[in-house]
Design a protein around this motif. Structure first.
Motif, mmCIF file in Angstrom:
data_model
loop_
_atom_site.group_PDB
_atom_site.id
_atom_site.type_symbol
_atom_site.label_atom_id
_atom_site.label_comp_id
_atom_site.label_asym_id
_atom_site.label_seq_id
_atom_site.Cartn_x
_atom_site.Cartn_y
_atom_site.Cartn_z
ATOM 1 N N ALA A 111 0.829 -1.211 0.000
ATOM 2 C CA ALA A 111 0.000 0.000 0.000
ATOM 3 C C ALA A 111 0.862 1.260 0.000
ATOM 4 O O ALA A 111 0.577 2.230 -0.708
ATOM 5 C CB ALA A 111 -0.926 -0.014 1.213
ATOM 6 N N VAL A 112 1.927 1.241 0.791
ATOM 7 C CA VAL A 112 2.835 2.395 0.836
ATOM 8 C C VAL A 112 3.498 2.601 -0.523
ATOM 9 O O VAL A 112 3.667 3.741 -0.984
ATOM 10 C CB VAL A 112 3.896 2.199 1.945
ATOM 11 C CG1 VAL A 112 5.005 3.241 1.829
ATOM 12 C CG2 VAL A 112 3.234 2.283 3.312
ATOM 13 N N LYS A 113 3.850 1.505 -1.210
ATOM 14 C CA LYS A 113 4.450 1.618 -2.539
ATOM 15 C C LYS A 113 3.485 2.262 -3.530
ATOM 16 O O LYS A 113 3.873 3.122 -4.329
ATOM 17 C CB LYS A 113 4.871 0.233 -3.032
ATOM 18 C CG LYS A 113 5.635 0.245 -4.352
ATOM 19 C CD LYS A 113 6.142 -1.148 -4.688
ATOM 20 C CE LYS A 113 7.016 -1.134 -5.941
ATOM 21 N NZ LYS A 113 7.571 -2.484 -6.240
ATOM 22 N N ARG A 120 0.625 10.169 4.695
ATOM 23 C CA ARG A 120 1.297 11.139 3.819
ATOM 24 C C ARG A 120 0.724 12.545 3.968
ATOM 25 O O ARG A 120 1.200 13.487 3.343
ATOM 26 C CB ARG A 120 1.172 10.694 2.366
ATOM 27 C CG ARG A 120 1.934 9.433 2.025
ATOM 28 C CD ARG A 120 3.397 9.693 1.785
ATOM 29 N NE ARG A 120 3.634 10.349 0.503
ATOM 30 C CZ ARG A 120 4.830 10.696 0.046
ATOM 31 N NH1 ARG A 120 5.894 10.454 0.790
ATOM 32 N NH2 ARG A 120 4.972 11.269 -1.128
ATOM 33 N N GLY A 121 -0.328 12.696 4.755
ATOM 34 C CA GLY A 121 -0.932 14.011 4.955
ATOM 35 C C GLY A 121 -2.013 14.361 3.964
ATOM 36 O O GLY A 121 -2.398 15.538 3.835
ATOM 37 N N ALA A 122 -2.558 13.369 3.266
ATOM 38 C CA ALA A 122 -3.609 13.611 2.287
ATOM 39 C C ALA A 122 -4.971 13.739 2.953
ATOM 40 O O ALA A 122 -5.183 13.268 4.077
ATOM 41 C CB ALA A 122 -3.646 12.483 1.263
ATOM 42 N N LYS A 172 0.799 13.724 -2.310
ATOM 43 C CA LYS A 172 1.398 14.849 -1.588
ATOM 44 C C LYS A 172 0.486 15.303 -0.452
ATOM 45 O O LYS A 172 -0.743 15.118 -0.524
ATOM 46 C CB LYS A 172 1.652 16.017 -2.544
ATOM 47 C CG LYS A 172 2.534 15.679 -3.739
ATOM 48 C CD LYS A 172 2.616 16.854 -4.686
ATOM 49 C CE LYS A 172 3.409 16.483 -5.938
ATOM 50 N NZ LYS A 172 2.741 15.440 -6.726
ATOM 51 N N PRO A 173 1.060 15.907 0.595
ATOM 52 C CA PRO A 173 0.241 16.420 1.696
ATOM 53 C C PRO A 173 -0.820 17.394 1.188
ATOM 54 O O PRO A 173 -0.542 18.236 0.336
ATOM 55 C CB PRO A 173 1.262 17.140 2.589
ATOM 56 C CG PRO A 173 2.554 16.460 2.303
ATOM 57 C CD PRO A 173 2.500 16.103 0.848
#
Length: 322
Positions: free
Chosen positions: A10-12, A48-50, A21-22
């Protein structure tokens, strides 16, 4: 606890493939059978701040059915779309509109929890990007294409003016890519395909999956006119007939599988990306550069294909020559 193993994949997808991006608006479209995958993706995007929204719907009745209107409208506002769903919404007008509005979309049709752990997800997408872009560029420049394979395929088509599409699981604004499938493809000019398609690898729809015997389709003026073979061929033919939509027989796509980690197993996004294969898509082509919106988009996959573009070999028995 399996979610822990799924996190790496998932991180990939969030960091490498979509480069979230945030502050970006991330829309995760799922259905009630794929929510475990949606949750892991949401956690990675949130980290990630989304601004993350999960939109869960009733599973679509078939591939290519439009999502509900509320989700379709949300897609237009999204910066990034992930779509872990049971039936594909890739080849829909809603997706086309979202891409035109600038969304970056990763489609995950029939995705399983294990596909976030191993298989095609393990490929180096940046490395495969190079050959994928080269082959897509060759498609863009060509006027004609000829496809053969040892099982008996011989198919010619025109494509002058149609773009080559590079799908390598990394998306920019306005782009779509299935994951973990890696492929270069194009949509031939409607009405131009002529010849025979012999699928001997997989038709990963309708429960058909890996083929037990070849499925042969006759093509005239860009449309499949006859399907022959055993029980799996009959299953495909009956489904297409029951659609009562003549456009389902349209030869919509030629795509080349380029993921060395994918394994043929009867799952669409693994099978059509297997290195050394070609798939012929039928039905809808509006998200690939064509003009047809049909009731379905299915892929007929074959082994050891050879492709000539304007008489020059660019793929020889599944190996790129670009």
């Amino acid at each position: 606890m399996k979610e822990i193993l799924m996190t790496k994949g998932a991180v990939k997808l969030v960091e490498t493939c979509a480069a979230v991006k945030p502050g970006e608006n991330v829309l995760i479209i799922t259905d009630f059978t794929k929510t475990s995958i949606a949750k892991v993706l949401a956690a990675a995007a949130y980290e990630r701040g989304a601004e993350v929204v999960i939109a869960a719907m009733i599973p679509r009745k078939g591939h290519g059915e439009e999502p509900p209107a509320t989700i379709a409208e949300a897609m237009i506002k999204a910066d990034v779309i992930f779509a872990p769903v049971s039936n594909s919404i890739t080849h829909t007008r809603s997706m086309k509109r979202a891409l035109e509005a600038g969304a970056r979309s990763l489609v995950m049709t029939d995705f399983t929890e294990d596909m976030l752990i191993h298989g095609g997800i393990e490929a180096d997408f940046n490395e495969q990007k190079i050959v994928c872009q080269k082959l897509a560029s060759a498609f863009t420049q060509a006027k004609t294409a000829n496809l053969t394979n040892p099982a008996g395929t011989h198919l010619t088509m025109k494509k002058d003016g149609r773009p080559g599409n590079a799908m390598y699981c990394i998306v920019q604004k306005g782009q779509l890519s299935p994951v973990p499938n890696v492929e270069a493809n194009f949509s031939p000019i409607e009405g131009s395909a002529e010849g025979i398609i012999v699928a001997d690898a997989s038709i990963p729809y309708l429960g058909i999956g890996v083929l037990k015997e070849p499925v042969t389709a006759t093509v005239e003026k860009g449309m499949i006119t006859k399907i022959e073979g055993g029980a799996q061929a009959r299953q495909l033919a009956e489904d297409l007939q029951n659609r009562k939509d003549p456009q389902v027989y349209n030869v919509a796509e030629l795509g080349v599988g380029l993921n060395p980690k994918s394994v043929m197993q009867g799952i669409m996004l693994e099978d059509e990306g297997v290195f050394g294969t070609v798939h012929i898509g039928i039905g809808t082509n509006v998200t690939l550069g064509g003009n047809v919106k049909a009731a379905i988009h299915y892929d007929l996959i074959m082994w050891q294909p050879t492709i000539e573009l304007d008489g020059q070999v660019v793929l020889e028995k599944g190996v790129p020559r670009v």
